[in-house]
Design a protein around this motif. Structure first.
Motif, PDB file in Angstrom:
ATOM      1  N   HIS A 176     -25.016  31.233  18.026  1.00 28.65           N
ATOM      2  CA  HIS A 176     -25.592  30.066  18.677  1.00 28.65           C
ATOM      3  C   HIS A 176     -24.938  28.807  18.104  1.00 28.65           C
ATOM      4  CE1 HIS A 176     -28.861  32.510  20.305  1.00 28.65           C
ATOM      5  NE2 HIS A 176     -29.137  32.941  19.083  1.00 28.65           N
ATOM      6  N   SER A 177     -24.405  27.972  18.984  1.00 26.17           N
ATOM      7  CA  SER A 177     -23.878  26.668  18.580  1.00 26.17           C
ATOM      8  C   SER A 177     -24.718  25.589  19.251  1.00 26.17           C
ATOM      9  CB  SER A 177     -22.412  26.512  19.006  1.00 26.17           C
ATOM     10  OG  SER A 177     -21.594  27.468  18.371  1.00 26.17           O
ATOM     11  N   LEU A 178     -25.366  24.759  18.452  1.00 25.17           N
ATOM     12  CA  LEU A 178     -26.253  23.735  18.985  1.00 25.17           C
ATOM     13  C   LEU A 178     -25.763  22.356  18.567  1.00 25.17           C
ATOM     14  CD1 LEU A 178     -28.283  26.227  17.653  1.00 25.17           C
ATOM     15  CD2 LEU A 178     -29.823  25.037  19.200  1.00 25.17           C
ATOM     16  N   THR A 179     -25.767  21.447  19.523  1.00 25.72           N
ATOM     17  CA  THR A 179     -25.426  20.050  19.262  1.00 25.72           C
ATOM     18  C   THR A 179     -26.582  19.185  19.729  1.00 25.72           C
ATOM     19  OG1 THR A 179     -23.057  20.448  19.521  1.00 25.72           O
ATOM     20  CG2 THR A 179     -23.815  18.181  19.730  1.00 25.72           C
ATOM     21  N   PHE A 180     -27.100  18.370  18.802  1.00 27.29           N
ATOM     22  CA  PHE A 180     -28.242  17.505  19.086  1.00 27.29           C
ATOM     23  C   PHE A 180     -27.794  16.050  19.097  1.00 27.29           C
ATOM     24  CE2 PHE A 180     -29.796  21.272  16.938  1.00 27.29           C
ATOM     25  CZ  PHE A 180     -30.903  21.637  17.677  1.00 27.29           C
ATOM     26  N   PHE A 181     -28.397  15.278  19.981  1.00 22.38           N
ATOM     27  CA  PHE A 181     -28.216  13.836  20.008  1.00 22.38           C
ATOM     28  C   PHE A 181     -29.611  13.212  19.886  1.00 22.38           C
ATOM     29  CE2 PHE A 181     -24.654  15.659  22.269  1.00 22.38           C
ATOM     30  CZ  PHE A 181     -23.570  15.007  21.689  1.00 22.38           C
ATOM     31  N   ILE A 182     -29.869  12.583  18.737  1.00 25.52           N
ATOM     32  CA  ILE A 182     -31.192  12.065  18.417  1.00 25.52           C
ATOM     33  C   ILE A 182     -31.174  10.548  18.516  1.00 25.52           C
ATOM     34  CG2 ILE A 182     -33.013  12.003  16.671  1.00 25.52           C
ATOM     35  CD1 ILE A 182     -31.531  14.515  15.467  1.00 25.52           C
ATOM     36  N   LYS A 183     -32.050  10.025  19.342  1.00 28.02           N
ATOM     37  CA  LYS A 183     -32.069   8.580  19.560  1.00 28.02           C
ATOM     38  C   LYS A 183     -32.633   7.858  18.343  1.00 28.02           C
ATOM     39  CE  LYS A 183     -33.206   5.166  23.108  1.00 28.02           C
ATOM     40  NZ  LYS A 183     -33.823   4.955  24.428  1.00 28.02           N
ATOM     41  N   LYS A 184     -31.840   6.906  17.843  1.00 29.69           N
ATOM     42  CA  LYS A 184     -32.253   6.129  16.684  1.00 29.69           C
ATOM     43  C   LYS A 184     -32.774   4.744  17.084  1.00 29.69           C
ATOM     44  CE  LYS A 184     -31.410   9.222  13.613  1.00 29.69           C
ATOM     45  NZ  LYS A 184     -32.514   9.842  12.868  1.00 29.69           N
ATOM     46  N   ASP A 185     -32.138   4.134  18.045  1.00 31.37           N
ATOM     47  CA  ASP A 185     -32.626   2.881  18.610  1.00 31.37           C
ATOM     48  C   ASP A 185     -32.128   2.784  20.049  1.00 31.37           C
ATOM     49  OD1 ASP A 185     -29.965   1.805  18.585  1.00 31.37           O
ATOM     50  OD2 ASP A 185     -30.240   1.205  16.499  1.00 31.37           O
ATOM     51  N   GLU A 186     -32.245   1.636  20.648  1.00 30.95           N
ATOM     52  CA  GLU A 186     -31.960   1.487  22.076  1.00 30.95           C
ATOM     53  C   GLU A 186     -30.559   1.941  22.457  1.00 30.95           C
ATOM     54  OE1 GLU A 186     -33.043   0.840  25.875  1.00 30.95           O
ATOM     55  OE2 GLU A 186     -34.330   0.613  24.111  1.00 30.95           O
ATOM     56  N   ASP A 187     -29.563   1.688  21.591  1.00 34.97           N
ATOM     57  CA  ASP A 187     -28.169   1.976  21.943  1.00 34.97           C
ATOM     58  C   ASP A 187     -27.497   2.957  21.002  1.00 34.97           C
ATOM     59  OD1 ASP A 187     -28.121   0.061  24.106  1.00 34.97           O
ATOM     60  OD2 ASP A 187     -28.107  -1.507  22.553  1.00 34.97           O
ATOM     61  N   LEU A 188     -28.246   3.555  20.082  1.00 34.98           N
ATOM     62  CA  LEU A 188     -27.616   4.402  19.070  1.00 34.98           C
ATOM     63  C   LEU A 188     -28.233   5.794  19.047  1.00 34.98           C
ATOM     64  CD1 LEU A 188     -25.654   4.688  16.661  1.00 34.98           C
ATOM     65  CD2 LEU A 188     -27.527   3.895  15.188  1.00 34.98           C
TER      66      LEU A 188
END
Length: 243
Positions: A176-188
């Motif tokens: 399993h290869s997982l890539t997460f994108f976690i929102k830190k603020d409005e544009d990041l």
């Protein structure tokens, strides 16, 4: 990705997990107020549900970060649960238990035959005669067809991820290869990557290993014990009783 980061995301990823069904399955076979060891307990959601139903429960996991989250949740809900850092392959310090559970394919993270065999032996030595081991695993069909070069994903306001599955080198195994994108603020967004490996074995192989470890009255089923196992079922449920 570090275990700490994955532990922080685990409950979000498990929001739709069938915890109520795992709980009901355990309640079928372990008497109320009995002692249960919840192996591979993760962040302790099911562990605390068992405690709230009157069981004397200990949660065990190999990840300290998972247990840190679990302990925080237990304090917040005033759940009477112990959490212990141990590897199920080296399980020790428990005896005369009424039940042991390994749900949510926790056993599938053991990718070598001898690791599963050793775990069954350790569990058997921790149970009282008549004590019950309950666990579920991915089916061979799931490994060969459902996980075969599949891409899954989800996009939400705070978290997005992509999850790619491909066969690993051992038979009936998956990478399993997982890539997460976690929102830190409005544009990041912060990107995090995680790799996991799982393996399963034929139901008859698990059955043989359980017998050799000292179990009998072994039942194999699907749908949380509600139906007979068929070839295309994706999850297999086992109940085994300590002799």
């Amino acid at each position: 990705m570090t275990h700490d980061h994955f532990a922080s995301l685990y409950d979000v990823l498990m929001e739709d997990a069938p915890y109520d069904s795992w709980l009901e399955y355990a309640e079928k076979y372990v008497h109320k107020e009995g002692s249960i060891l919840d192996l591979a307990c993760g962040t302790g959601t099911l562990t605390m549900m068992l405690a709230n139903r009157g069981y004397e429960v200990t949660g065990v996991d190999v990840s300290q970060d998972m247990l840190t989250v679990a302990e925080r949740k237990a304090r917040k809900s005033n759940a009477d649960v112990r959490f212990i850092l141990q590897d199920m392959r080296e399980l020790e310090g428990f005896n005369q238990l009424d039940g042991v559970t390994i749900f949510c394919d926790g056993l599938n993270y053991l990718t070598k035959e001898e690791e599963v065999i050793q775990t069954f032996r350790r569990i058997a030595s921790s149970l009282k005669p008549g004590g019950v081991l309950l666990f579920d695993v991915h089916s061979p069909f799931k490994m060969e067809h459902i996980f075969d070069h599949q891409l899954y994903g989800e996009n939400s306001e705070s978290l997005s991820y992509m999850w790619f599955c491909e066969p690993n080198k051992e038979s009936l195994s998956v990478h399993h290869s997982l890539t997460f994108f976690i929102k830190k603020d409005e544009d990041l967004y912060e990107r995090m990557d995680e790799e996991q490996f799982q393996r399963t074995f034929l139901p008859s192989t698990y059955h043989q290993w359980l017998e050799e470890a000292g179990f009998h009255r072994i039942s194999i089923s699907a749908d949380f014990g509600n139906k007979e196992l068929e070839e295309e079922d994706d999850r297999i449920f086992f109940k085994a009783v300590k002799k």
